[in-house]
Design a protein around this motif. Structure first.
Motif, PDB file in Angstrom:
ATOM      1  N   HIS A  86       0.897  -1.504   0.096  1.00  0.00           N
ATOM      2  CA  HIS A  86      -0.114  -0.165   0.011  1.00  0.00           C
ATOM      3  C   HIS A  86       0.996   1.156  -0.012  1.00  0.00           C
ATOM      4  N   ALA A  87       2.066   1.115  -0.804  1.00  0.00           N
ATOM      5  CA  ALA A  87       2.731   2.430  -0.698  1.00  0.00           C
ATOM      6  C   ALA A  87       2.201   3.829  -1.082  1.00  0.00           C
ATOM      7  N   ARG A  88       1.099   3.747  -2.028  1.00  0.00           N
ATOM      8  CA  ARG A  88       0.526   4.897  -2.400  1.00  0.00           C
ATOM      9  C   ARG A  88      -0.659   5.379  -1.135  1.00  0.00           C
ATOM     10  N   THR A  89      -0.979   4.325  -0.550  1.00  0.00           N
ATOM     11  CA  THR A  89      -2.001   4.711   0.373  1.00  0.00           C
ATOM     12  C   THR A  89      -1.660   3.982   1.814  1.00  0.00           C
ATOM     13  N   PRO A  90      -0.444   4.345   2.544  1.00  0.00           N
ATOM     14  CA  PRO A  90      -0.161   3.622   3.775  1.00  0.00           C
ATOM     15  C   PRO A  90      -1.154   3.524   4.805  1.00  0.00           C
ATOM     16  N   VAL A  91      -2.203   4.425   4.948  1.00  0.00           N
ATOM     17  CA  VAL A  91      -3.197   4.433   5.863  1.00  0.00           C
ATOM     18  C   VAL A  91      -3.808   2.997   5.801  1.00  0.00           C
ATOM     19  N   GLN A  92      -3.863   2.603   4.484  1.00  0.00           N
ATOM     20  CA  GLN A  92      -4.741   1.302   4.387  1.00  0.00           C
ATOM     21  C   GLN A  92      -3.820  -0.021   4.961  1.00  0.00           C
ATOM     22  N   LEU A 100     -12.346  19.710   6.407  1.00  0.00           N
ATOM     23  CA  LEU A 100     -13.476  20.262   5.643  1.00  0.00           C
ATOM     24  C   LEU A 100     -13.029  19.969   3.737  1.00  0.00           C
ATOM     25  N   THR A 101     -11.993  19.652   3.701  1.00  0.00           N
ATOM     26  CA  THR A 101     -11.491  18.877   2.278  1.00  0.00           C
ATOM     27  C   THR A 101     -12.346  17.933   2.170  1.00  0.00           C
ATOM     28  N   TRP A 102     -12.556  17.101   3.148  1.00  0.00           N
ATOM     29  CA  TRP A 102     -13.369  15.749   2.996  1.00  0.00           C
ATOM     30  C   TRP A 102     -14.639  15.760   2.733  1.00  0.00           C
ATOM     31  N   VAL A 103     -15.381  17.051   3.009  1.00  0.00           N
ATOM     32  CA  VAL A 103     -16.865  17.207   2.771  1.00  0.00           C
ATOM     33  C   VAL A 103     -17.197  16.953   1.429  1.00  0.00           C
ATOM     34  N   TRP A 104     -16.434  17.421   0.498  1.00  0.00           N
ATOM     35  CA  TRP A 104     -17.018  17.585  -0.951  1.00  0.00           C
ATOM     36  C   TRP A 104     -16.680  15.936  -1.568  1.00  0.00           C
ATOM     37  N   PRO A 105     -15.792  15.155  -1.347  1.00  0.00           N
ATOM     38  CA  PRO A 105     -15.980  13.697  -1.823  1.00  0.00           C
ATOM     39  C   PRO A 105     -17.007  13.161  -1.085  1.00  0.00           C
ATOM     40  N   VAL A 106     -17.338  13.594   0.108  1.00  0.00           N
ATOM     41  CA  VAL A 106     -18.453  12.626   0.846  1.00  0.00           C
ATOM     42  C   VAL A 106     -19.774  12.923   0.250  1.00  0.00           C
ATOM     43  N   THR A 155     -12.340  10.247 -10.853  1.00  0.00           N
ATOM     44  CA  THR A 155     -12.708   9.089 -11.701  1.00  0.00           C
ATOM     45  C   THR A 155     -12.892   7.834 -10.670  1.00  0.00           C
ATOM     46  N   GLY A 156     -12.698   7.992  -9.402  1.00  0.00           N
ATOM     47  CA  GLY A 156     -12.840   6.835  -8.324  1.00  0.00           C
ATOM     48  C   GLY A 156     -13.016   7.178  -7.085  1.00  0.00           C
ATOM     49  N   PRO A 157     -12.771   6.120  -6.372  1.00  0.00           N
ATOM     50  CA  PRO A 157     -12.945   6.625  -4.660  1.00  0.00           C
ATOM     51  C   PRO A 157     -11.800   7.288  -4.360  1.00  0.00           C
ATOM     52  N   VAL A 158     -12.165   8.212  -3.362  1.00  0.00           N
ATOM     53  CA  VAL A 158     -11.364   9.252  -2.911  1.00  0.00           C
ATOM     54  C   VAL A 158     -10.524   8.483  -1.644  1.00  0.00           C
ATOM     55  N   THR A 159      -9.148   8.303  -1.792  1.00  0.00           N
ATOM     56  CA  THR A 159      -8.498   7.433  -0.542  1.00  0.00           C
ATOM     57  C   THR A 159      -7.513   8.594   0.426  1.00  0.00           C
ATOM     58  N   PRO A 160      -7.503   8.369   1.377  1.00  0.00           N
ATOM     59  CA  PRO A 160      -6.455   9.128   2.055  1.00  0.00           C
ATOM     60  C   PRO A 160      -4.977   8.694   1.727  1.00  0.00           C
ATOM     61  N   ARG A 161      -4.146   9.972   1.970  1.00  0.00           N
ATOM     62  CA  ARG A 161      -2.553   9.747   1.526  1.00  0.00           C
ATOM     63  C   ARG A 161      -1.801  10.156   2.974  1.00  0.00           C
ATOM     64  N   LEU A 162      -0.672   9.523   2.722  1.00  0.00           N
ATOM     65  CA  LEU A 162       0.182   9.822   4.165  1.00  0.00           C
ATOM     66  C   LEU A 162       0.466  11.238   4.519  1.00  0.00           C
ATOM     67  N   ALA A 163       0.061  11.620   5.901  1.00  0.00           N
ATOM     68  CA  ALA A 163       0.669  12.959   6.198  1.00  0.00           C
ATOM     69  C   ALA A 163       0.431  12.824   7.609  1.00  0.00           C
ATOM     70  N   SER A 164       0.727  13.893   8.304  1.00  0.00           N
ATOM     71  CA  SER A 164       0.694  14.061   9.776  1.00  0.00           C
ATOM     72  C   SER A 164      -0.920  14.025   9.953  1.00  0.00           C
ATOM     73  N   THR A 165      -1.667  14.404   9.092  1.00  0.00           N
ATOM     74  CA  THR A 165      -3.160  14.610   9.220  1.00  0.00           C
ATOM     75  C   THR A 165      -3.786  13.745   8.004  1.00  0.00           C
ATOM     76  N   LEU A 166      -5.013  13.416   8.286  1.00  0.00           N
ATOM     77  CA  LEU A 166      -5.777  12.457   7.134  1.00  0.00           C
ATOM     78  C   LEU A 166      -6.003  13.456   5.998  1.00  0.00           C
ATOM     79  N   ARG A 167      -5.244  13.497   4.944  1.00  0.00           N
ATOM     80  CA  ARG A 167      -5.342  14.300   3.980  1.00  0.00           C
ATOM     81  C   ARG A 167      -6.107  13.395   2.534  1.00  0.00           C
TER      82      ARG A 167
END
Length: 448
Positions: A23-29, A266-272, A421-433
């Motif tokens: 899960h190199a691109r989405t380590p949260v997974q 609040l960045t997550w509001v819009w994909p949700v 074009t697909g599901p929006v998944t979190p990326r690695l940062a100190s916060t859940l972006r």
């Protein structure tokens, strides 16, 4: 084996490096996979020379954040790489944290924050009016940052700070909390070993200091005539040695926490909203009925009940502070597991909020969980989007007010069109972006 005469065992160790690679691109997974395998059990993650404990069960969370909180300090993983940015104030531990908390807690009362809400409403309304270009595609994170950063800076650093300084602060904070993400997973890497992002991080800290220290000197020279946060901190620490550094640390921590938490959530509001059209329709209808064409005022907030439910569920599934590591200062026992001194404990609201033992349909976005009178069953520490215990965030009330004002302020005028074009998944940062580059267009309500 016993601890204080009580039988204890060693925690099970889960392989983790291979999952991280997968899960190199989405380590949260990778962390979510480990949490699923653990099933609420206290386990260790095999990361080669580093084997932290993964803590997800609310009983264990409560032990670390409340019951034996003094033993679990904010150091090591996550904290050490960010120390040059956050300093030794309210986001540190020990005497520095205690002194800052004593100064800041009276400031962050509901009464004081309520007094800021009207001003916040005016700032957000003006920014939405002047910065949003209808029909123009824009980066979601950048667009939300352009609304949040000036709002927080004007509220806490005073109205006299220049637009150019605000424009320097926003990207510097963004870089500060993202540039060293790789060190989150490599806490054993010494500082003398250069890693990608280190140079950008140092430059970000330098830029922040260039803006913040002059504000401190200005507030001190102005004396007691102002009531913004800087002036309050200057007054409280006027007799202390190294006061400027201590004030700087608290200013940076508060501003960074307030803006980063809000921008991230609040960045997550819009994909949700995009992924759940039926929920979006309820949000739009409430905003139309309560606010009309705007502007949003403080008087509207108590009536935005569904929007508040939406925000509560938003930070359940997407808590900005997704990872909260602690270091055990002394040996301890959690449940029947022995914890050696110096052990790293990785807590994660993101994972605890997804435990099926405590949440029905945990991966489903459902604001009705938080409907008035619909008391959530389960454990007090099954839901802690803003941490908990003595280190609980000082500003969740401020965040909620800001979230309601900003979301309603946008939706009373526009409808969002997300470009993905697909599901929006979190990326690695100190916060859940969300992933970088997520974009959308805001269409006027009458044209939607």
């Amino acid at each position: 084996m016993t601890f204080g005469g009580v039988p204890v065992r060693e925690a099970r160790t889960l392989p983790f490096l291979r999952s991280l690679a997968r899960h190199a691109r989405t380590p949260v997974q990778a962390f979510e996979d480990a949490s699923n395998r653990a099933g609420g059990e206290l386990v260790r993650l095999n990361m080669g020379p580093f084997r932290p404990y993964l803590v997800t069960h609310p009983d264990h969370v409560q032990h670390i954040l409340k019951t034996n909180q003094p033993n679990y300090v904010r150091s090591g993983m996550f904290w050490d790489p960010l120390a040059p940015l956050l300093g030794q104030g309210i986001l540190s531990d020990g005497e520095g944290w205690a002194a800052s908390r004593k100064i800041l807690q009276p400031v962050f009362t509901a009464r004081y924050l309520n007094s800021l809400t009207e001003r916040m409403a005016e700032i957000i309304d003006r920014l939405v009016e002047t910065t949003v270009v209808p029909g123009r595609r824009f980066d979601v994170a950048q667009g939300i940052s352009d609304l949040i950063h000036p709002t927080i800076v004007r509220l806490f650093l005073g109205a006299t700070i220049s637009d150019s300084d605000i424009e320097r602060l926003a990207p510097a904070y963004d870089t500060g909390v993202t540039a060293r993400s790789i060190r989150l997973l490599l806490p054993f890497a010494p500082e003398r070993l250069p890693l990608p992002g280190d140079g950008a991080f140092k430059q970000a800290v330098k830029t922040i200091d260039e803006v913040v220290y002059p504000r401190i000197r200005y507030a001190r020279a102005r004396g007691g005539e102002a009531v913004d946060l800087v002036s309050r901190l200057v007054s409280a620490r006027r007799d202390e040695a190294s006061a400027d550094r201590l004030i700087r640390d608290d200013m940076v921590a508060i501003h960074g926490a307030a803006t980063e938490t809000s921008v991230t959530a609040l960045t997550w509001v819009w994909p949700v909203l995009d992924a759940h059209p039926q929920i979006a329709a309820k949000v739009y209808e409430e905003v139309r009925r309560v606010v009309g064409r705007g502007p949003v005022t403080v008087a509207h907030l108590p009536e935005l009940t569904y929007l508040k439910m939406f925000v509560d569920e938003l930070v359940r599934l997407y808590p900005p502070g997704w990872i909260l590591p602690r270091t055990a200062a002394r040996a301890d026992r959690i449940g029947d597991t022995e914890i050696a001194a110096g052990s790293t404990m990785v807590l994660s609201p993101y994972l605890t909020h997804r435990l099926p033992e405590f949440w029905d349909r945990p991966h489903e976005f459902d604001p009705e969980r938080f409907a008035p009178g619909n008391e959530r069953a389960g454990h007090r520490y099954a839901y802690f989007p803003f941490a908990a215990g003595p280190h609980v965030c000082l500003g969740p009330h401020l965040f909620l007010m800001e979230a309601l004002l900003l979301i309603a302020g946008i939706l009373c005028r526009f409808r969002p069109v997300l470009h993905t074009t697909g599901p929006v998944t979190p990326r690695l940062a100190s916060t859940l972006r969300p992933p970088a580059g997520l974009s959308m267009t805001l269409v006027p309500v009458e044209h939607a």
